[in-house]
Design an enzyme around this catalytic site. Structure first.
Site, PDB file in Angstrom:
ATOM      1  N   CYS A 119       4.910  -2.535   2.881  1.00 15.79           N
ATOM      2  CA  CYS A 119       4.975  -3.636   2.105  1.00 15.79           C
ATOM      3  C   CYS A 119       3.885  -4.787   2.292  1.00 15.79           C
ATOM      4  CB  CYS A 119       6.327  -4.199   2.205  1.00 15.79           C
ATOM      5  SG  CYS A 119       7.708  -3.153   1.817  1.00 15.79           S
ATOM      6  N   ILE A 159       0.816  -1.189   0.098  1.00 14.65           N
ATOM      7  CA  ILE A 159      -0.017  -0.095  -0.186  1.00 14.65           C
ATOM      8  C   ILE A 159       0.874   1.198  -0.013  1.00 14.65           C
ATOM      9  CG2 ILE A 159      -1.889   1.155   1.117  1.00 14.65           C
ATOM     10  CD1 ILE A 159      -2.701  -1.687   0.356  1.00 14.65           C
ATOM     11  N   CYS A 171      11.378  -5.162   5.966  1.00 18.43           N
ATOM     12  CA  CYS A 171      10.492  -6.476   6.024  1.00 18.43           C
ATOM     13  C   CYS A 171      11.428  -7.660   6.743  1.00 18.43           C
ATOM     14  CB  CYS A 171       9.955  -6.818   4.620  1.00 18.43           C
ATOM     15  SG  CYS A 171       8.776  -5.822   4.231  1.00 18.43           S
ATOM     16  N   GLU A 189       4.305  -8.138   2.404  1.00 14.86           N
ATOM     17  CA  GLU A 189       4.425  -9.143   3.478  1.00 14.86           C
ATOM     18  C   GLU A 189       4.395  -8.622   4.992  1.00 14.86           C
ATOM     19  OE1 GLU A 189       6.633  -7.800   1.213  1.00 14.86           O
ATOM     20  OE2 GLU A 189       8.632  -8.811   1.372  1.00 14.86           O
TER      21      GLU A 189
HETATM   22  N1  THU Z   1       7.836  -3.857  -1.733  1.00 16.95           N
HETATM   23  C1  THU Z   1       6.995  -4.906  -0.932  1.00 16.95           C
HETATM   24  O1  THU Z   1       5.727  -4.908  -0.972  1.00 16.95           O
HETATM   25  N2  THU Z   1       7.837  -5.935  -0.456  1.00 16.95           N
HETATM   26  C2  THU Z   1       9.107  -5.959  -0.546  1.00 16.95           C
HETATM   27  O2  THU Z   1       9.835  -6.855   0.027  1.00 16.95           O
HETATM   28  C3  THU Z   1       9.768  -5.139  -1.625  1.00 16.95           C
HETATM   29  C4  THU Z   1       9.150  -3.941  -1.903  1.00 16.95           C
HETATM   30  C5  THU Z   1       6.795  -2.981  -2.439  1.00 16.95           C
HETATM   31  C6  THU Z   1       6.912  -1.581  -1.845  1.00 16.95           C
HETATM   32  C7  THU Z   1       6.662  -0.630  -2.634  1.00 16.95           C
HETATM   33  O3  THU Z   1       5.439  -0.540  -2.948  1.00 16.95           O
HETATM   34  C8  THU Z   1       6.925  -1.477  -4.105  1.00 16.95           C
HETATM   35  O4  THU Z   1       7.272  -2.732  -3.760  1.00 16.95           O
HETATM   36  C9  THU Z   1       8.361  -0.741  -4.690  1.00 16.95           C
HETATM   37  O5  THU Z   1       9.399  -0.786  -3.920  1.00 16.95           O
END
Ligand code: THU
Length: 132
Positions: A53, A43, A91, A55
């Site tokens: 993120c 989000i 994360c 996860e």
């Molecule tokens: N992102 C995640 O949701 N998880 C990760 O471990 C890496 C990055 C998302 C954050 C952001 O919304 C997009 O990926 C680009 O960085």
């Protein structure tokens, strides 16, 4: 629930990603030992640092519903990138504290799949014991 079913749930969660800035979509699903499962998606926010993120969203959802590390069986994390996206540094810190070291992490794109464990994410974590 099979690993493939859990990954399918993570792909469903990915449909809920709000990523107008990066256009990089992440979905996750936490499976609990009692069979309940929780979706998470990335989000984003116009103030980029406020982004959450996928996860972390899923693990926070499980915790928000009263589940704790020993109640959680595994987590699946998927994305629509050209290769498997390993969890980012923030994360890794969060998963290392909120899941047990032997919790499986299923990671996938539409074309590849890999399983690791929480202990593979980060050596010598800063954790709750450090605050004793
Ligand atoms: N992102 C995640 O949701 N998880 C990760 O471990 C890496 C990055 C998302 C954050 C952001 O919304 C997009 O990926 C680009 O960085």
């Amino acid at each position: 629930m099979t690993d493939q079913e859990l990954l399918q749930h993570a792909f469903k969660a990915m449909e809920n990603a709000y990523a107008p800035y990066s256009k990089f979509h992440v979905g996750a699903c936490v499976l609990c030992k009692d069979g309940r499962y929780f979706y998470g998606a990335n989000i984003e926010n116009a103030s980029y640092g406020a982004t959450n993120c996928g996860e972390r969203s899923a693990v926070f959802a499980a915790y928000s519903n009263g589940y704790r590390k020993n109640d959680i069986e595994k987590i699946a994390i998927v994305s629509d990138g050209w290769r498997i996206a390993w969890p980012c540094g923030i994360c890794r810190q969060v998963l290392s504290e909120l899941l047990t070291p032997d919790t499986p992490i299923l990671m996938a794109t539409k074309t590849e799949q890999q399983t690791i464990h929480v202990r593979d994410l980060m050596p010598a974590i800063f954790g709750p014991e450090d605050l004793d």
